[in-house]
Design a protein around this motif. Structure first.
Motif, PDB file in Angstrom:
ATOM      1  N   GLU A 293      -9.550   2.681   1.042  1.00  0.00           N
ATOM      2  CA  GLU A 293     -10.178   1.875  -0.078  1.00  0.00           C
ATOM      3  C   GLU A 293      -9.466   2.773  -1.474  1.00  0.00           C
ATOM      4  O   GLU A 293      -9.153   3.960  -1.041  1.00  0.00           O
ATOM      5  CB  GLU A 293     -11.480   1.905  -0.245  1.00  0.00           C
ATOM      6  N   THR A 294      -9.299   1.890  -2.356  1.00  0.00           N
ATOM      7  CA  THR A 294      -8.638   2.379  -3.691  1.00  0.00           C
ATOM      8  C   THR A 294      -9.960   2.708  -4.673  1.00  0.00           C
ATOM      9  O   THR A 294     -10.985   2.157  -4.608  1.00  0.00           O
ATOM     10  CB  THR A 294      -7.634   1.815  -4.175  1.00  0.00           C
TER      11      THR A 294
ATOM     12  N   ILE B 299      -9.157  -1.676   0.773  1.00  0.00           N
ATOM     13  CA  ILE B 299      -7.893  -2.335   0.900  1.00  0.00           C
ATOM     14  C   ILE B 299      -7.707  -2.729   2.433  1.00  0.00           C
ATOM     15  O   ILE B 299      -6.901  -3.550   2.824  1.00  0.00           O
ATOM     16  CB  ILE B 299      -6.775  -1.249   0.705  1.00  0.00           C
ATOM     17  N   SER B 300      -8.500  -1.904   3.205  1.00  0.00           N
ATOM     18  CA  SER B 300      -8.340  -1.928   4.796  1.00  0.00           C
ATOM     19  C   SER B 300      -9.678  -1.712   5.242  1.00  0.00           C
ATOM     20  O   SER B 300     -10.301  -1.005   4.499  1.00  0.00           O
ATOM     21  CB  SER B 300      -7.239  -1.724   5.493  1.00  0.00           C
TER      22      SER B 300
ATOM     23  N   LYS C  93       0.828  -1.157  -0.241  1.00  0.00           N
ATOM     24  CA  LYS C  93      -0.089   0.113  -0.124  1.00  0.00           C
ATOM     25  C   LYS C  93       0.884   1.378  -0.055  1.00  0.00           C
ATOM     26  O   LYS C  93       0.735   2.271  -0.716  1.00  0.00           O
ATOM     27  CB  LYS C  93      -0.813  -0.086   1.181  1.00  0.00           C
TER      28      LYS C  93
ATOM     29  N   TYR D 264     -12.649  -0.517  -4.216  1.00  0.00           N
ATOM     30  CA  TYR D 264     -12.169  -1.624  -3.776  1.00  0.00           C
ATOM     31  C   TYR D 264     -11.468  -1.416  -2.606  1.00  0.00           C
ATOM     32  O   TYR D 264     -10.434  -0.357  -2.274  1.00  0.00           O
ATOM     33  CB  TYR D 264     -11.135  -2.237  -4.831  1.00  0.00           C
TER      34      TYR D 264
END
Length: 224
Positions: A157-158, A152-153, A3, A150
């Motif tokens: 998010e991305t 990530i944690s 990340k 999406y």
């Protein structure tokens, strides 16, 4: 670690673009506020204010204010209708008339999921009333956007998106925006946004950095 590497790569690409010399190759910046305020079970107030620059923090390009009412039919489909006011400096380090614009818009939003990826399709109609050099014109435009998020944690998010702009005119193609970025959740009501996108016009292109604040409030909840 992955990340952090991805985040640093995004910043490196952005600031490398900033070193270029022409308006098209300069990295401009959008400073953005976007708000969603829940008024009832199915109704939300949408607000936003953008301040846009040809360069990182200089060479003013545009300020744009948007307000709309959103109605949710079900978890997958909602619509928005509202108005926009904007002021645009169409020049870059040169004298040119300022463009003033009033706009009405209507959105159809369709949500879906591709596994862990949150998907939104947006179709936007816009009726544009523009004034430049004491001349009034009216134009119509349709936009289709595909937006992907999406996780990530838990708090990061991305996102990625692509949006096509079509004019109701003899030359229909207007522009295409494609971008990526990160959303950082600070609290249940606040997110921060950092991203980059490229806008392709018929004979030019612009690089833009996005720095934004996203605020969500819920006026249906009772407070003591």
């Amino acid at each position: 670690m992955n990340k952090k590497i991805g985040f640093l790569c995004l910043l490196f690409c952005c600031f490398k673009l900033q070193a270029q010399s022409t308006a098209e190759d300069k990295l401009g910046t959008w400073y953005m506020y976007n708000g969603t305020h829940k008024l009832s079970k199915n109704v939300k107030l949408k607000t936003s204010a953008h301040f846009r620059y040809y360069e990182l923090a200089t060479e003013y390009q545009q300020e744009i204010y948007r307000v709309g009412i959103n109605y949710t039919f079900n978890p997958k489909i909602n619509v928005t209708a509202g108005g926009v006011y904007s002021i645009t400096d169409t020049s870059y380090k040169s004298d040119a008339p300022v463009l003033y614009e009033y706009r009405f818009y209507q959105d159809l939003n369709i949500k879906d999921n591709w596994g862990k990826i949150k998907v939104k399709h947006r179709v936007r109609l816009a009726q544009r009333f523009k004034r430049k050099n004491l001349i009034n014109t009216v134009a119509h435009r349709i936009r289709y956007g595909l937006f992907l998020n999406y996780p990530i944690s838990k708090n990061l998010e991305t996102y990625a998106f692509s949006e096509l702009f079509i004019k109701f005119a003899s030359k229909a193609y207007s522009q295409n925006r494609t971008g990526v970025g990160l959303l950082k959740k600070i609290s249940k009501n606040l997110k921060l946004k950092l991203g980059y996108f490229y806008t392709k016009f018929s004979n030019s292109g612009l690089h833009r950095l996005q720095l934004g604040v996203l605020i969500n409030t819920d006026f249906t909840k009772k407070t003591i």
